[in-house]
Design an enzyme around this catalytic site. Structure first.
Site, PDB file in Angstrom:
ATOM      1  N   ARG A   1       0.832  -1.211   0.000  1.00  0.00           N
ATOM      2  CA  ARG A   1       0.000   0.000   0.000  1.00  0.00           C
ATOM      3  C   ARG A   1       0.862   1.255   0.000  1.00  0.00           C
ATOM      4  NH1 ARG A   1      -4.657   0.208   4.339  1.00  0.00           N
ATOM      5  NH2 ARG A   1      -2.932   0.891   5.668  1.00  0.00           N
TER       6      ARG A   1
ATOM      7  N   LYS B   1      -2.844   6.486   1.085  1.00  0.00           N
ATOM      8  CA  LYS B   1      -2.772   6.958   2.477  1.00  0.00           C
ATOM      9  C   LYS B   1      -1.832   8.156   2.560  1.00  0.00           C
ATOM     10  CE  LYS B   1      -2.667   4.747   7.032  1.00  0.00           C
ATOM     11  NZ  LYS B   1      -3.907   5.335   7.528  1.00  0.00           N
TER      12      LYS B   1
ATOM     13  N   GLU C   1     -16.539   5.672   3.850  1.00  0.00           N
ATOM     14  CA  GLU C   1     -15.891   5.056   5.020  1.00  0.00           C
ATOM     15  C   GLU C   1     -16.015   5.936   6.244  1.00  0.00           C
ATOM     16  OE1 GLU C   1     -11.673   4.350   4.671  1.00  0.00           O
ATOM     17  OE2 GLU C   1     -11.438   5.993   3.265  1.00  0.00           O
TER      18      GLU C   1
HETATM   19  N1  PLP Z   1      -9.537   4.093   6.100  1.00  0.00           N
HETATM   20  C1  PLP Z   1      -8.735   5.100   6.432  1.00  0.00           C
HETATM   21  C2  PLP Z   1      -9.020   6.430   5.880  1.00  0.00           C
HETATM   22  C3  PLP Z   1      -7.642   4.873   7.291  1.00  0.00           C
HETATM   23  O1  PLP Z   1      -6.847   5.880   7.658  1.00  0.00           O
HETATM   24  C4  PLP Z   1      -7.411   3.576   7.768  1.00  0.00           C
HETATM   25  C5  PLP Z   1      -6.264   3.299   8.614  1.00  0.00           C
HETATM   26  O2  PLP Z   1      -5.221   2.901   8.172  1.00  0.00           O
HETATM   27  C6  PLP Z   1      -8.275   2.558   7.378  1.00  0.00           C
HETATM   28  C7  PLP Z   1      -9.329   2.844   6.545  1.00  0.00           C
HETATM   29  C8  PLP Z   1      -8.054   1.161   7.820  1.00  0.00           C
HETATM   30  O3  PLP Z   1      -7.018   0.561   7.106  1.00  0.00           O
HETATM   31  P1  PLP Z   1      -6.161  -0.611   7.743  1.00  0.00           P
HETATM   32  O4  PLP Z   1      -7.116  -1.651   8.150  1.00  0.00           O
HETATM   33  O5  PLP Z   1      -5.261  -1.052   6.662  1.00  0.00           O
HETATM   34  O6  PLP Z   1      -5.445  -0.018   8.902  1.00  0.00           O
HETATM   35  C1  COI Z   2      -4.451   3.204  11.267  1.00  0.00           C
HETATM   36  O1  COI Z   2      -5.463   2.602  11.567  1.00  0.00           O
HETATM   37  O2  COI Z   2      -3.334   2.678  11.272  1.00  0.00           O
HETATM   38  C2  COI Z   2      -4.493   4.597  10.875  1.00  0.00           C
HETATM   39  O3  COI Z   2      -3.592   5.019  10.219  1.00  0.00           O
HETATM   40  C3  COI Z   2      -5.642   5.377  11.291  1.00  0.00           C
HETATM   41  C4  COI Z   2      -5.342   6.711  11.890  1.00  0.00           C
HETATM   42  C5  COI Z   2      -4.559   6.680  13.152  1.00  0.00           C
HETATM   43  C6  COI Z   2      -4.886   7.701  10.903  1.00  0.00           C
END
Ligand code: PLP
Ligand code: COI
Length: 338
Positions: A80, A183, A219
């Site tokens: 990612r 991200k 989301e």
């Molecule tokens: N959506 C957003 C905007 C986020 O910042 C995050 C955090 O990383 C997620 C979803 C969840 O992603 P992940 O499960 O890979 O942490």
């Molecule tokens: C995560 O879940 O790792 C995130 O990056 C979410 C937030 C702290 C920005």
């Protein structure tokens, strides 16, 4: 070291012993450097400061009952970060270099991995920034990867207790064909006002709708949205949401449990038909949703009346955390043991 009260940690920054860094110069990635400084010395015209050439990741390490430390799905975060780098034209860090750096920073800060049973974990925060000077809008020639770690507790104060979310139509976090799928820091800057308004009104976070039509669910602030109806796990398909690694893991666990996974556009009105709902992410794990208030349409969708998470959310949460802490067999090979 001052005693850390592991079980009362919140999701905040605490200094640890070391961070690791890799610089990209003259078209190549350099050696891994270990630093004990928590500041960066960068050029005032660095592209990360002016033009938002910045991407980050978030993953966690967990200490098991057996004392071993497990890092969850590192390669997925590595991929990612590459996709974020492509999106804003930064140098791409090879997957194996990312994995090496994450393992190293966890090993160096082993004493900060919270004990088994505390409910806490070690949050790992990789950051990639454009460091060389540009005044015109163009990509930097030099980049820096920094990874720090910090022990954390639950992201939302409520932890695994259901909490309320709000739909607010007067804010967009990302554009329909914009940067929502990667991200990058700008997405989070763009979410601060909406998040602040939601917090002031007593909500955990905003449930964003698609920016184009405001018809479909996107989301939940820093987490993906999912819902349960009958034997189905339902989660939005959208070009403007971050592909959550937690959500991907939950879809796989739901299928393992014999459920059907539906990844498709979800209209707001469909909220009325769901039995359970949750926000999921590395930081949030699963944050069960008590209710969603659509503040413009003056509608409320309730998923928990007794202050408890629903049975499927609970089962998925226990299964996921069981694998992460090493209590359950890691049948999908998600953990890297350091
Ligand atoms: N959506 C957003 C905007 C986020 O910042 C995050 C955090 O990383 C997620 C979803 C969840 O992603 P992940 O499960 O890979 O942490
Ligand atoms: C995560 O879940 O790792 C995130 O990056 C979410 C937030 C702290 C920005």
């Amino acid at each position: 070291m001052k005693e850390i009260d592991w079980s009362s940690l919140s999701f905040g920054y605490m200094p640890t012993d070391y961070n690791v860094r890799i610089n990209y110069r003259n078209g190549e990635w350099g050696v891994l450097e270990v630093s004990s400084s928590d500041t960066l010395n960068i050029h005032m015209a660095a592209t990360c400061l002016h033009y938002g050439q910045e991407a980050f990741e978030g993953l966690k390490a967990f200490r098991g009952k057996d004392g071993k430390i497990r890092i969850f799905r590192i390669e997925e975060n590595a991929k990612r970060l590459q996709s974020s780098s492509e999106g804003i034209m930064m140098a791409k860090l090879p997957i194996d270099r990312f994995v090496e750096a994450v393992k190293k920073v966890v090993e160096l800060n082993e004493r900060f991995v919270p004990p088994y049973g505390s409910g806490a974990s070690l949050y790992i925060r990789p950051l990639l920034i454009g460091t060389s000077a540009q005044v015109g809008v163009k990509p930097a020639a030099e980049y820096m990867l920094v990874i720090f770690v910090t022990p954390v507790g639950p992201y939302f104060k409520s932890g695994f207790k259901p909490s309320p979310y709000a739909i607010l139509r007067h804010f967009d976090r990302v554009a329909p064909l914009g940067t929502g799928r990667i991200k990058v820091g700008g997405n989070y800057a763009a979410s601060l006002q909406a998040g602040d308004e939601a917090h002031r009104l007593g909500y955990s976070a905003v449930l964003y709708l698609d920016a184009k039509e405001k018809k479909y669910l996107d989301e939940c602030g820093p987490a993906n949205f999912f819902a349960i109806r009958g034997n189905s796990y339902i989660t939005p398909k959208s070009d403007s949401i971050l592909p959550s690694i937690t959500n991907d893991s939950l879809t796989i666990l739901a299928e393992d449990m014999g459920m059907t996974v539906e990844r498709r556009p979800i209209e707001v009105s469909e909220l009325a038909t769901f039995e359970e709902a949750g926000a999921c992410g590395t930081a949030a794990v699963i944050s069960p949703i008590e209710r969603i208030d659509d503040l413009d349409e003056k509608k409320s969708y309730v998923f928990s009346k007794d202050g408890e998470a629903g049975p499927i959310c609970t089962k998925l949460y226990n299964k996921l955390q069981g694998i992460q802490y090493g209590d359950e067999p890691d049948t999908h090979g998600w953990n890297t043991i350091v």
